[in-house]
Motif scaffolding. Sequence first.
Motif, PDB file in Angstrom:
ATOM      1  N   THR A   1       0.827  -1.216   0.000  1.00 31.08           N
ATOM      2  CA  THR A   1       0.000   0.000   0.000  1.00 31.08           C
ATOM      3  C   THR A   1       0.856   1.257   0.000  1.00 31.08           C
ATOM      4  OG1 THR A   1      -0.202  -0.185   2.394  1.00 31.08           O
ATOM      5  CG2 THR A   1      -2.029  -1.014   1.080  1.00 31.08           C
ATOM      6  N   SER A   2       1.922   1.281   0.778  1.00 28.31           N
ATOM      7  CA  SER A   2       2.750   2.498   0.807  1.00 28.31           C
ATOM      8  C   SER A   2       3.505   2.667  -0.508  1.00 28.31           C
ATOM      9  CB  SER A   2       3.717   2.475   1.979  1.00 28.31           C
ATOM     10  OG  SER A   2       4.691   1.480   1.814  1.00 28.31           O
TER      11      SER A   2
ATOM     12  N   ARG B   1       1.229   4.078  -3.430  1.00 28.33           N
ATOM     13  CA  ARG B   1       0.882   5.502  -3.316  1.00 28.33           C
ATOM     14  C   ARG B   1       1.944   6.405  -3.951  1.00 28.33           C
ATOM     15  NH1 ARG B   1       0.341   5.978   2.666  1.00 28.33           N
ATOM     16  NH2 ARG B   1      -0.560   3.937   3.009  1.00 28.33           N
ATOM     17  N   GLN B   2       3.121   5.870  -4.175  1.00 37.44           N
ATOM     18  CA  GLN B   2       4.240   6.663  -4.703  1.00 37.44           C
ATOM     19  C   GLN B   2       4.144   6.815  -6.224  1.00 37.44           C
ATOM     20  OE1 GLN B   2       6.408   7.851  -2.446  1.00 37.44           O
ATOM     21  NE2 GLN B   2       5.435   6.711  -0.810  1.00 37.44           N
TER      22      GLN B   2
END
Length: 158
Positions: free
Chosen positions: A119-120, A123-124
């Motif tokens: 998930t992190s 997002r990038q």
Amino acid sequence: MDNLIVKALNLAYFFLKFRARTEKEIERYLEKKSPRFHFEGNTIQETIKQLKEQGYINDKKFVSMYVKDRTLLKPRSTFLLQRELSHLGISKDLIEEYFSEHEMDESALALKTLNMRRTSLLRQSEKTRFKKAISYLLRKGFTYDIAKKAFADFLEKR
């Protein structure tokens, strides 16, 4: 049984209460407690001998358990796992024996590591995602080639 050995055993049982320990960890712990309780070398060795007989210390079993737990919860490369085990006081022979008998798929481990940060990473932006993913895998001990392949597999399975 000697009163000092009973005291050393009780301290060791308390230390083992929280998680499994290596022989070296218990030896270091008892040496640290030695000035307060006046343990001698033979007291520590006798305590370790008794703990081994009782099944509380088994470095071979510890290696197996440690690697399985680490692979499941916080995946790392075999290089980093070997280094961690060495710091815990496991002999190089035991470490080499385990890893020669249990081949680990570094690519799958790297992909699993990335999936835990899915998930992190998603997002990038594309450029940032690549840099962050590769640097994260490098910090976890994977080679650049394995990290790059794992990142490609990660994007493919998105």
